[in-house]
Enzyme design. Structure first.
Site, PDB file in Angstrom:
ATOM      1  N   GLU A 109       7.145 -13.748   5.815  1.00 12.01           N
ATOM      2  CA  GLU A 109       5.781 -13.989   6.259  1.00 12.01           C
ATOM      3  C   GLU A 109       4.833 -14.049   5.063  1.00 12.01           C
ATOM      4  OE1 GLU A 109       2.459 -11.432   8.850  1.00 12.01           O
ATOM      5  OE2 GLU A 109       4.440 -10.593   8.371  1.00 12.01           O
TER       6      GLU A 109
ATOM      7  N   ASP B 201       9.563   2.170  -4.503  1.00 12.42           N
ATOM      8  CA  ASP B 201       9.089   1.502  -5.721  1.00 12.42           C
ATOM      9  C   ASP B 201       7.596   1.226  -5.570  1.00 12.42           C
ATOM     10  OD1 ASP B 201       8.985   0.247  -8.161  1.00 12.42           O
ATOM     11  OD2 ASP B 201      10.150  -1.511  -7.584  1.00 12.42           O
TER      12      ASP B 201
END
Length: 289
Positions: free
Chosen positions: A95, A198
């Site tokens: 997306e 992360d």
């Protein structure tokens, strides 16, 4: 420029016909583009890599899906396709989220939303599969105790890689071994929390509604302080973010003193990816042990 082999694969194997492309920053590892399809003018985000393991994008898809399954207020881009060409170019189509601007509520909402994510738990630290942090393999073998996981699955693999490449010397390894013996008295006991893995300033932005969108994960179940420490690296997040987090899920006392220990992992990762000053930062952090 999207490689011809990748365009041909998308068209012939998946029936995806691209009408328009616009190059985007894909970070230091991947290349990326905003693509518009010929069929219905839908816009997607496409990234690819010629040299990394094509499995990297499959693991990224699994991580994004796991984050989305937690059903938090965090926006997680939906993945539509991952794969690799015969030449070995891996790709991911997801997306396309339009980036907006921070609004007065954005940082605080982000902190509260991340705290909600961290309240999704598992019985053990780790994950049912290994994945990647950047382009480096990340081992997620399960452990009952955070200390065992942190040493065996986070620090030791990166430390071995750095010493094998002569980026870290034997004296620094000795400091790490001394640190390991002291960690039982340092880490607070916490249950395994679902982590992005992360989370730094380059892996989130605010959408056009001012809500946080997170991407490029290295997902696992870990100590939530590990994630919060990572957010302090490379400039840190807005103070309202931390206030929102603390209001939703307060941290144990002394967290600020533990931040450098947690951040040895991402700094070792950066040592192995980029070398240079990151190794000096690692050495400076462990010298006190």
């Amino acid at each position: 420029m999207i490689p011809d082999a990748l365009l041909q694969y998308l068209r012939q194997k998946l029936g995806i016909k691209i009408q328009q492309t616009r190059p985007l920053s894909g970070g230091s590892i991947n290349q990326a583009a905003r693509v518009t399809l010929s069929d219905d003018a839908t816009t997607y985000f496409l990234k690819w890599n010629h040299s990394a393991d094509p499995e990297m994008f499959l693991k990224e898809e699994k991580g994004l899906n796991l984050l989305a399954s937690a059903e938090t207020p965090l926006r997680i881009p939906r993945v539509f396709e991952t794969g690799a060409t015969e030449e070995g170019t891996g790709f991911l189509i997801q997306e396309f989220v339009r980036e907006g601007a921070s609004q007065p509520h954005s940082a605080e909402h982000f902190g509260k939303a991340l705290a909600t994510l961290h309240q999704h738990r598992d019985q053990q630290f780790g994950l049912d599969h290994d994945n990647y942090i950047g382009r480096l393999p990340q081992s997620n073998c399960r452990h009952e105790e955070w200390l065992d996981f942190f040493i065996a699955e986070r620090i030791e693999p990166q430390l071995r890689m750095a010493t094998d490449a002569s980026r870290i010397g034997s004296e620094t390894v000795s400091h790490f071994e001394s640190m390991f013996s002291q960690l039982p008295a340092i880490f607070p006991i916490e249950p395994p929390s679902l982590l992005h893995g992360d989370l730094w300033g380059g892996n989130y932005f605010y959408d056009q509604g001012g809500e946080a969108t997170i991407f490029d994960p290295a997902v696992y179940y870990g100590h939530r302080e590990m994630e919060l420490a990572f957010t302090h690296l490379f400039g840190g997040f807005p103070s309202a973010f931390y206030r929102g987090y603390e209001a939703q899920y307060p941290l144990e006392a002394g967290f600020s003193e533990r931040i450098p220990i947690y951040n040895l992992y991402p700094l070792l990762v950066h040592t192995n990816l980029f070398g240079g000053s990151y190794a000096r930062q690692v050495e400076a952090m462990v010298q006190k042990f």
